[in-house]
Design an enzyme around this catalytic site. Structure first.
Site, PDB file in Angstrom:
ATOM      1  N   ARG A  79      43.132 -53.565 -52.804  1.00 44.14           N
ATOM      2  CA  ARG A  79      42.824 -54.796 -53.527  1.00 44.14           C
ATOM      3  C   ARG A  79      43.441 -54.771 -54.903  1.00 44.14           C
ATOM      4  O   ARG A  79      43.742 -53.710 -55.449  1.00 44.14           O
ATOM      5  CB  ARG A  79      41.323 -55.034 -53.593  1.00 44.14           C
ATOM      6  CG  ARG A  79      40.593 -54.210 -54.602  1.00 44.14           C
ATOM      7  CD  ARG A  79      39.129 -54.656 -54.669  1.00 44.14           C
ATOM      8  NE  ARG A  79      38.368 -53.816 -55.550  1.00 44.14           N
ATOM      9  CZ  ARG A  79      37.049 -53.728 -55.526  1.00 44.14           C
ATOM     10  NH1 ARG A  79      36.354 -54.414 -54.653  1.00 44.14           N
ATOM     11  NH2 ARG A  79      36.417 -52.962 -56.380  1.00 44.14           N
ATOM     12  N   ASP A 105      27.089 -52.749 -62.136  1.00 40.91           N
ATOM     13  CA  ASP A 105      28.345 -52.072 -61.775  1.00 40.91           C
ATOM     14  C   ASP A 105      29.241 -52.988 -60.951  1.00 40.91           C
ATOM     15  O   ASP A 105      30.412 -52.681 -60.728  1.00 40.91           O
ATOM     16  CB  ASP A 105      28.072 -50.773 -61.001  1.00 40.91           C
ATOM     17  CG  ASP A 105      27.115 -50.978 -59.847  1.00 40.91           C
ATOM     18  OD1 ASP A 105      25.999 -51.445 -60.084  1.00 40.91           O
ATOM     19  OD2 ASP A 105      27.500 -50.692 -58.698  1.00 40.91           O
TER      20      ASP A 105
HETATM   21  P1  AMP Z   1      28.731 -50.823 -53.957  1.00 44.44           P
HETATM   22  O1  AMP Z   1      27.441 -51.104 -53.299  1.00 44.44           O
HETATM   23  O2  AMP Z   1      29.910 -50.945 -53.045  1.00 44.44           O
HETATM   24  O3  AMP Z   1      28.920 -51.565 -55.226  1.00 44.44           O
HETATM   25  O4  AMP Z   1      28.712 -49.266 -54.308  1.00 44.44           O
HETATM   26  C1  AMP Z   1      27.770 -48.689 -55.182  1.00 44.44           C
HETATM   27  C2  AMP Z   1      28.177 -47.250 -55.450  1.00 44.44           C
HETATM   28  O5  AMP Z   1      28.130 -46.481 -54.247  1.00 44.44           O
HETATM   29  C3  AMP Z   1      29.572 -47.080 -55.988  1.00 44.44           C
HETATM   30  O6  AMP Z   1      29.550 -46.004 -56.893  1.00 44.44           O
HETATM   31  C4  AMP Z   1      30.369 -46.758 -54.756  1.00 44.44           C
HETATM   32  O7  AMP Z   1      31.566 -46.071 -55.036  1.00 44.44           O
HETATM   33  C5  AMP Z   1      29.399 -45.891 -53.992  1.00 44.44           C
HETATM   34  N1  AMP Z   1      29.641 -45.917 -52.540  1.00 44.44           N
HETATM   35  C6  AMP Z   1      29.457 -46.941 -51.690  1.00 44.44           C
HETATM   36  N2  AMP Z   1      29.798 -46.596 -50.435  1.00 44.44           N
HETATM   37  C7  AMP Z   1      30.224 -45.311 -50.483  1.00 44.44           C
HETATM   38  C8  AMP Z   1      30.711 -44.382 -49.512  1.00 44.44           C
HETATM   39  N3  AMP Z   1      30.843 -44.679 -48.224  1.00 44.44           N
HETATM   40  N4  AMP Z   1      31.062 -43.148 -49.951  1.00 44.44           N
HETATM   41  C9  AMP Z   1      30.940 -42.808 -51.245  1.00 44.44           C
HETATM   42  N5  AMP Z   1      30.475 -43.629 -52.196  1.00 44.44           N
HETATM   43  C10 AMP Z   1      30.130 -44.867 -51.834  1.00 44.44           C
HETATM   44 MG    MG Z   2      30.370 -51.779 -56.412  1.00 45.29          MG
END
Ligand code: AMP
Ligand code: MG
Length: 503
Positions: A184, A260
């Site tokens: 992206r 975040d």
């Molecule tokens: P998000 O819900 O996508 O905004 O992610 C929240 C946090 O969780 C961020 O720090 C992401 O990088 C981490 N995160 C989400 N999915 C994964 C995954 N499969 N492996 C490692 N970190 C993750």
């Molecule tokens: Mg995120």
């Protein structure tokens, strides 16, 4: 962690990287490379977008390009990093989040000199992965691809999809799923949570550096201000006030507006359990994890302000040497949010109603329609598009197309009379009103049930619906008779009630 120079580097620079974030000091990120995958295959390259970023499309679609998009090869001049950030998730502070499954490869500029991050999502574990596997599965990758591209075509600021690949590897969630990586692009990946990361550690030198970086990159006119950091905050606030109004104008629910996931640049970022509403109701929530409705459709402005208050608190030491004065300055700026958002909201909904000027009572007029829509469970997109189409009928439109969507025909008629009277005050001919309304009210949105069908088909190797949706949603304001079926709301058995983060 993979060795920084372990993989082949290309000899030329088909992706003309020019990086700034990687020259910030180390606490802003970890230098880490994507983890290679076993059998990558290309799903899609967004050729137009690539060209606009001066990226060599032939290269990107070549075997070497595929290796880059899969994280198996580090292109020349890329300086891969995982960015550090913190964040408030559903109101609770988490001091360490960061790119747990993403890598910033670097930045490129378009022909106008605008700078964009190129970022792989699903590219393997990083120091910020906590218990996650660092991977993404095909479903969320395709959802983000289609929805972010649709948002861009709808005119809503957003990150965009440059490419998607499958990894040839499985990802374990509740079931075994095919792995994928999204590439992206974004104006930037600095988040409210990036400021919180440093402020929560008491590292105000880094907050200062970050604020300077944000000004330089996203808000350069702040440099001329007598109070650059206050101006920075005011401009972020203004962009968020507008962004959320634009979301509401297309019936978009982000679903996980954690700090975040709020970008300082004012773009929609991190498409997780997001969804577009079919039937209108202000309290609509799709996300499975949002049991309390914190991020419901109509609560989004309130949450944006809450997130901005978190940002403001990190900037306090930069606003004035006396803390109480600084807090007063931040609060005064924050208190303008409602007024600014309401002005943006009225601007968006007035455009949807074909009104060029803004007059007292306009917001009430739009709200009155929404109230009738909520009572009737009317389809958000079809009602507004139907009002636009109705104006094509000249002086005495009967709005036959939308009548059946309203339970109370008399209330609808009364509203139509008021609206037409307000339109008459502007004196635009109905044909012109029709045309301008068609540019403010999409015929097509990425409807949830279509997204789900697309993912189901893609899991079985059929990407035809993915391609169709990209085609139709690239011109969402045009009537496209060949794609008529994609305008329709779901049949009762197709309704998607719940969306999942699905990481
Ligand atoms: P998000 O819900 O996508 O905004 O992610 C929240 C946090 O969780 C961020 O720090 C992401 O990088 C981490 N995160 C989400 N999915 C994964 C995954 N499969 N492996 C490692 N970190 C993750
Ligand atoms: Mg995120």
């Amino acid at each position: 962690m993979t060795n920084f120079s372990a993989r082949p580097r290309t000899n030329r620079a088909p992706i003309p990287f020019d990086n700034t974030y990687a020259s910030l000091p180390e606490p802003f990120y970890s230098r880490v490379e994507p983890i290679p995958v076993s059998a990558p295959a290309l799903i899609k390259v967004n050729a137009d977008l690539a060209r606009s970023l001066q990226i060599d499309v032939d290269y990107l679609t070549s075997p070497a390009g595929l290796e880059v998009l899969a994280g198996n090869r580090i292109p020349d001049a890329s300086e891969p990093v995982a960015m550090a950030y913190a964040g408030h998730q559903f109101g609770n502070f988490v001091p360490q989040l960061g790119d747990g499954r993403a890598i910033l490869l670097g930045e490129v500029q378009n022909q106008d000199g605008e700078r964009f991050d190129i970022h792989l999502k699903g590219s393997g574990r990083t120091p910020y992965s906590r218990n996650g596997d660092g991977r993404a599965w095909l479903g969320p990758v395709l959802r983000e691809y289609v929805v972010s591209e649709a948002m861009a075509a709808l005119g809503v600021p957003t990150t965009r999809a440059l490419a998607a690949v499958t990894t040839g590897e499985s990802v374990v969630r509740e079931e075994i799923l095919p792995g994928a990586i999204l590439t992206r692009i974004a104006k930037g990946h600095v988040r409210v949570g990036t400021f919180e990361y440093f402020a929560s550690r008491g590292d105000y030198e880094s907050v200062h550096t970050l604020a300077d970086y944000a000004i330089e990159r996203f808000y350069p006119d702040c440099r001329a201000s007598d109070h650059p950091y206050l101006t920075l905050f005011e401009q972020v606030l203004q962009r968020q006030a507008r962004l959320v109004a634009q979301w509401m104008g297309v019936g978009f629910i982000h679903g996980v507006m954690n700090t975040d996931n709020m970008s300082i640049s004012g773009e929609t970022i991190d498409y997780g359990p997001c969804a577009f509403m079919d039937t209108y109701h202000p309290l609509t929530v799709f996300s499975y994890i949002d049991q309390m409705g914190r991020y419901a459709y109509a609560n989004q402005p309130h949450i944006a302000k809450w997130n901005l208050s978190r940002l403001a608190s990190t900037l306090v030491p930069l606003l004035h040497e006396h803390q109480d004065k600084a807090i007063g300055i931040a609060q005064t700026a924050l208190d303008t949010f409602e007024e600014k958002h309401e002005a943006e909201w009225t601007r968006v909904f007035n455009a949807k109603l074909g009104l060029e000027q803004i007059k007292p009572g306009d917001a009430t007029l739009a709200q009155a329609l929404l109230t009738q829509m909520a009572k009737s469970g009317a389809d958000f997109t079809l009602v507004f598009r139907g009002l636009a189409s109705g104006m094509e009928d000249g002086a005495n439109p009967d709005f036959a197309e939308i009548r059946s969507m309203f339970k109370d025909g008399q209330a609808l008629d009364a509203w139509l009379v008021k609206w037409r009277a307000r339109l008459n005050e502007e004196g635009c001919p109905p044909g012109d009103v029709h045309e301008t309304m068609c540019t403010a009210n999409p015929a097509f949105i990425p409807r949830n049930h279509r997204i789900e069908q697309m993912i189901e088909l893609a899991r079985n190797g059929d990407f035809s619906l993915f391609e169709d949706l990209l085609t139709v949603l690239s011109h969402p304001f045009e009537d496209q008779p060949a794609f008529h079926a994609y305008q329709a709301p779901p049949q009762p058995d197709e309704v998607v009630h719940t969306t999942f983060c699905g990481t």
